[in-house]
Scaffold this motif. Sequence first.
Motif, PDB file in Angstrom:
ATOM      1  N   LEU A   1      15.535  35.942   5.130  1.00  0.00           N
ATOM      2  CA  LEU A   1      15.415  34.508   4.839  1.00  0.00           C
ATOM      3  C   LEU A   1      15.367  34.246   3.333  1.00  0.00           C
ATOM      4  O   LEU A   1      15.981  33.301   2.834  1.00  0.00           O
ATOM      5  N   GLU A   2      14.649  35.094   2.606  1.00  0.00           N
ATOM      6  CA  GLU A   2      14.569  34.930   1.149  1.00  0.00           C
ATOM      7  C   GLU A   2      15.946  35.097   0.506  1.00  0.00           C
ATOM      8  O   GLU A   2      16.337  34.318  -0.373  1.00  0.00           O
ATOM      9  N   ALA A   3      16.710  36.099   0.969  1.00  0.00           N
ATOM     10  CA  ALA A   3      18.034  36.348   0.396  1.00  0.00           C
ATOM     11  C   ALA A   3      18.989  35.200   0.689  1.00  0.00           C
ATOM     12  O   ALA A   3      19.750  34.753  -0.193  1.00  0.00           O
TER      13      ALA A   3
ATOM     14  N   ARG B   1      28.975  47.677  12.338  1.00  0.00           N
ATOM     15  CA  ARG B   1      29.398  48.114  11.008  1.00  0.00           C
ATOM     16  C   ARG B   1      28.649  47.304   9.961  1.00  0.00           C
ATOM     17  O   ARG B   1      28.161  46.190  10.230  1.00  0.00           O
ATOM     18  N   ARG B   2      28.569  47.869   8.774  1.00  0.00           N
ATOM     19  CA  ARG B   2      27.966  47.137   7.667  1.00  0.00           C
ATOM     20  C   ARG B   2      28.955  46.084   7.175  1.00  0.00           C
ATOM     21  O   ARG B   2      30.147  46.363   6.981  1.00  0.00           O
ATOM     22  N   ILE B   3      28.485  44.867   6.979  1.00  0.00           N
ATOM     23  CA  ILE B   3      29.331  43.787   6.487  1.00  0.00           C
ATOM     24  C   ILE B   3      29.576  43.976   4.991  1.00  0.00           C
ATOM     25  O   ILE B   3      28.697  44.439   4.265  1.00  0.00           O
ATOM     26  N   ASP B   4      30.762  43.632   4.553  1.00  0.00           N
ATOM     27  CA  ASP B   4      31.138  43.754   3.148  1.00  0.00           C
ATOM     28  C   ASP B   4      30.031  43.153   2.260  1.00  0.00           C
ATOM     29  O   ASP B   4      29.681  41.980   2.400  1.00  0.00           O
ATOM     30  N   PRO B   5      29.447  43.958   1.362  1.00  0.00           N
ATOM     31  CA  PRO B   5      28.346  43.471   0.505  1.00  0.00           C
ATOM     32  C   PRO B   5      28.700  42.251  -0.322  1.00  0.00           C
ATOM     33  O   PRO B   5      27.802  41.520  -0.762  1.00  0.00           O
ATOM     34  N   ASP B   6      29.996  42.006  -0.553  1.00  0.00           N
ATOM     35  CA  ASP B   6      30.391  40.846  -1.349  1.00  0.00           C
ATOM     36  C   ASP B   6      30.298  39.539  -0.557  1.00  0.00           C
ATOM     37  O   ASP B   6      30.329  38.451  -1.150  1.00  0.00           O
ATOM     38  N   LEU B   7      30.195  39.628   0.782  1.00  0.00           N
ATOM     39  CA  LEU B   7      30.194  38.422   1.605  1.00  0.00           C
ATOM     40  C   LEU B   7      28.802  37.818   1.769  1.00  0.00           C
ATOM     41  O   LEU B   7      28.669  36.609   1.931  1.00  0.00           O
ATOM     42  N   LEU B   8      27.770  38.650   1.764  1.00  0.00           N
ATOM     43  CA  LEU B   8      26.412  38.163   1.994  1.00  0.00           C
ATOM     44  C   LEU B   8      25.472  38.706   0.916  1.00  0.00           C
ATOM     45  O   LEU B   8      25.728  39.780   0.359  1.00  0.00           O
ATOM     46  N   PRO B   9      24.382  37.996   0.634  1.00  0.00           N
ATOM     47  CA  PRO B   9      23.485  38.404  -0.465  1.00  0.00           C
ATOM     48  C   PRO B   9      22.760  39.717  -0.158  1.00  0.00           C
ATOM     49  O   PRO B   9      22.456  40.022   1.005  1.00  0.00           O
TER      50      PRO B   9
END
Length: 315
Positions: A223-225, A268-276
Amino acid sequence: MTHVASPHATALQASVSQGSVSQGVMPLLDSDVLRSFVAIAECGSFTRAARQVFRTPSALSMQIKRLEETLGQALFVREARQVRLTPEGEVLLGYGRRLLKLNEEAVTQFLAPSVSGRLGFGTTDDVGTRILPGVLAQFARSHPAVQVDVVVGSSREMLARLDAGELDLVLVTAGNPGQGVRGEVVHSEPLVWVGREGGVAAQRSPLPVALAHQGCAWRGMALEALNRAGLSFRIAYSCEHCAGQEAAMIADLAVSPFPQSLVRPPLRRIDPDLLPPLGEYQLTLVKRPGASQACETLVGHVMGAFQAHSTASGR
């Protein structure tokens, strides 16, 4: 009655005899190596077996290489995704299981358990499937007369039961709201955004998220992110256990914050660029004051399991 040995058993025995008799000394099979061999045979994988015996896959590979050199036989056929026993390996598997059982019986006979009683161990559900099988197996070998009562629940519940004297040792998530710093940090790893492979939940707006119960560190971090990044989202599912989050992700109904080591297909891990980014989460081991010798031993097994996990994952 005359016993006729199988051709594979005869070949294996002959190879050992020929290789060792020439030197006048019969080689001995190390029980630790046999335990690794049996684990690989039963798991069908060096990686899975390494987690079970708390060693790295490379260490197991070296053990098997030395064992094959000692016996003069290939014991495994190594394939892309698994390993399988050769005919000679199948013969050794039977011997290995019997030798390990005899070794355990002999040790138990001469080292009668001096510690008995009960030990209460509490843990969160995300940890249970990761290390408990190996830890409990090790503890049972060193303290066979001690009954271990395992309780699974939230970190808050586990700490409350520890303080009430119902549990002797708990493994909990650190950083939960209202939870002070307690115990010793035994594991740290990234919390990452996870969804179904090929799914579309991560592309929806508002973003549907599946979160743990209120008061969980994972929920607070997520929630913070999201709020810090100003993303539009909705809490689609709120679950008491991480299995509920996993179900929502597999159904492609939501994304969720999840420990990196628990991500497995079809997730799978979501692309780090899409979510904080979410940061790291930690696990702490908290024991009741005046812990028994048996409890201290269990502490050592738990810490050893996480050290082996970190080594195997390269962390």
